[in-house]
Design a protein around this motif. Structure first.
Motif, PDB file in Angstrom:
ATOM      1  N   PHE A 118      -4.234 -38.789   2.251  1.00  0.00           N
ATOM      2  CA  PHE A 118      -3.985 -38.217   0.934  1.00  0.00           C
ATOM      3  C   PHE A 118      -3.397 -36.818   1.062  1.00  0.00           C
ATOM      4  O   PHE A 118      -3.797 -36.035   1.928  1.00  0.00           O
ATOM      5  N   GLN A 176      -2.480 -34.308  -8.061  1.00  0.00           N
ATOM      6  CA  GLN A 176      -2.754 -35.070  -6.836  1.00  0.00           C
ATOM      7  C   GLN A 176      -1.868 -36.308  -6.761  1.00  0.00           C
ATOM      8  O   GLN A 176      -1.349 -36.654  -5.701  1.00  0.00           O
ATOM      9  N   ARG A 177      -1.698 -36.992  -7.897  1.00  0.00           N
ATOM     10  CA  ARG A 177      -0.845 -38.189  -7.914  1.00  0.00           C
ATOM     11  C   ARG A 177       0.593 -37.835  -7.539  1.00  0.00           C
ATOM     12  O   ARG A 177       1.244 -38.554  -6.775  1.00  0.00           O
ATOM     13  N   ARG A 185       0.802 -37.169  -3.813  1.00  0.00           N
ATOM     14  CA  ARG A 185       0.757 -38.414  -3.027  1.00  0.00           C
ATOM     15  C   ARG A 185       2.072 -39.164  -3.093  1.00  0.00           C
ATOM     16  O   ARG A 185       2.533 -39.732  -2.103  1.00  0.00           O
ATOM     17  N   LYS A 207       4.442 -37.520  -0.773  1.00  0.00           N
ATOM     18  CA  LYS A 207       4.163 -37.820   0.623  1.00  0.00           C
ATOM     19  C   LYS A 207       4.638 -39.235   0.974  1.00  0.00           C
ATOM     20  O   LYS A 207       5.169 -39.463   2.062  1.00  0.00           O
TER      21      LYS A 207
END
Length: 337
Positions: free
Chosen positions: A244, A325-326, A329, A332
């Motif tokens: 994450f 955070q979404r 991610r 990434k």
């Protein structure tokens, strides 16, 4: 760190432990003594007191190392070093605080700075609260390797994999032993067991509580298999979590940071938050950690869900923490393609 000294070899009872002793501010210690005592300061006494604390902590760490698997030794050493560093910082801060305002016995009652003394006492109380938390690190050392595998453990995945391998080996052994018994109607000569294990299983099978006509009961295999599935799920969850891309953010009056090493989501305020904000933080599962100077909770998806509901730490961007955070991610994943 600037106050880090050279590594000292401390030999106790024929055993040698390598531990860094951190520097104690003797000047601040002398000033604190002169501000609160009519007796002359004994040079080096503050350092000697600190060294005594660390020597005792080393002894605790060495005893724990003898009790647990070597895989836990590095964690014990890490906790010991954190204890040594934080204790030095705490003691030095305590001397600095104690030297700010002299005792009324030293200064006298005339024009005594009462307000400054109240501030000094409040600072000393906070420093003592931090001291108690630092001492609790010794309990962590004593418990390392004695319980389950915590998600906070940086070696959690490796340890779980070792545990999984043991469970899977046990499952295969139980199945093979049952198959041998089913074919030969005896455990004698079973290649999967040691002689003492064969005798123990024979005794178990002859007891009244052993109801099935096989060495390992169905429930034993079923329970072990359930543990295998549970450990696999934990490994999968922790492995996914390691990938994450957690990100922090700034808010009005502070910032939120990701502490991977401690596995914590940490909230830092520029000043002391008001009572309503502190109540919100507590209801969201955040707790004040004096040693970190932050409000924090374990680094999980639920931590960000809780952060969504705390208005005082809302990101300046206006985007909710979970959405941050979404997005991180997704970025990434794009980079990995």
């Amino acid at each position: 760190m600037k106050n880090r000294e050279e590594i000292i070899e401390a030999t106790k009872s024929g055993k040698t432990s390598t531990q860094t002793y951190y520097k104690i501010n003797e000047t601040a210690a002398r000033r604190a003594n002169d501000a609160n005592s009519r007796y002359d300061y004994n040079p080096g006494s503050a350092t000697a007191e600190y060294s005594n604390y660390i020597d005792k902590a080393i002894a605790i760490a060495e005893r724990q190392k003898k009790r647990v698997d070597p895989m836990y030794h590095q964690k014990i050493d890490s906790l010991l070093d954190i204890y040594a560093r934080k204790l030095a910082e705490n003691m030095n801060k305590g001397y600095e605080i104690a030297g700010r305002v002299p005792s009324i016995l030293i200064a006298g009652g005339s024009n005594f700075p009462t307000r400054k003394k109240e501030n000094q006492n409040a600072a000393a109380d906070r420093n003592m609260e931090e001291y108690r938390e630092i001492q609790s690190l010794l309990d962590k050392i004593r418990s390392t390797g004695m319980g389950g595998i915590s998600a906070d453990d940086p070696q959690a995945i490796e340890k779980l994999q070792i545990k999984l391998a043991g469970l899977e080996k046990s499952q295969e052994t139980m199945k093979a032993v049952n198959a041998y018994y089913r074919k030969h109607k005896t455990l004698d000569g079973c290649p999967h067991l040691l002689p003492e294990q064969i005798e123990k299983l024979k005794a178990d099978m002859s007891s009244q509580w052993h109801l099935e006509d096989k060495p390992f009961a169905s429930w034993a295999l079923s329970n072990n298999n359930a543990n295998i599935r549970r450990i696999k799920a934990r490994i999968e969850n922790l492995t996914r979590k390691e990938k994450f891309a957690f990100v922090g953010w700034e808010f009005d009056g502070g910032k939120v940071e990701i502490n991977r090493e401690e596995n914590r989501l940490q909230v830092f305020f520029e000043g002391k938050p008001d009572p309503d904000t502190r109540a919100e933080l507590k209801s969201g599962g955040f707790r004040w950690a004096p040693s970190a100077g932050a409000w924090q909770r374990q680094l999980t998806d639920n931590a960000f869900l809780a952060a969504d509901t705390i208005n005082a730490i809302a990101p300046l961007t206006g985007i909710k923490p979970t959405e941050l955070q979404r997005k991180a991610r997704r970025r990434k994943l794009e980079e990995m393609k």
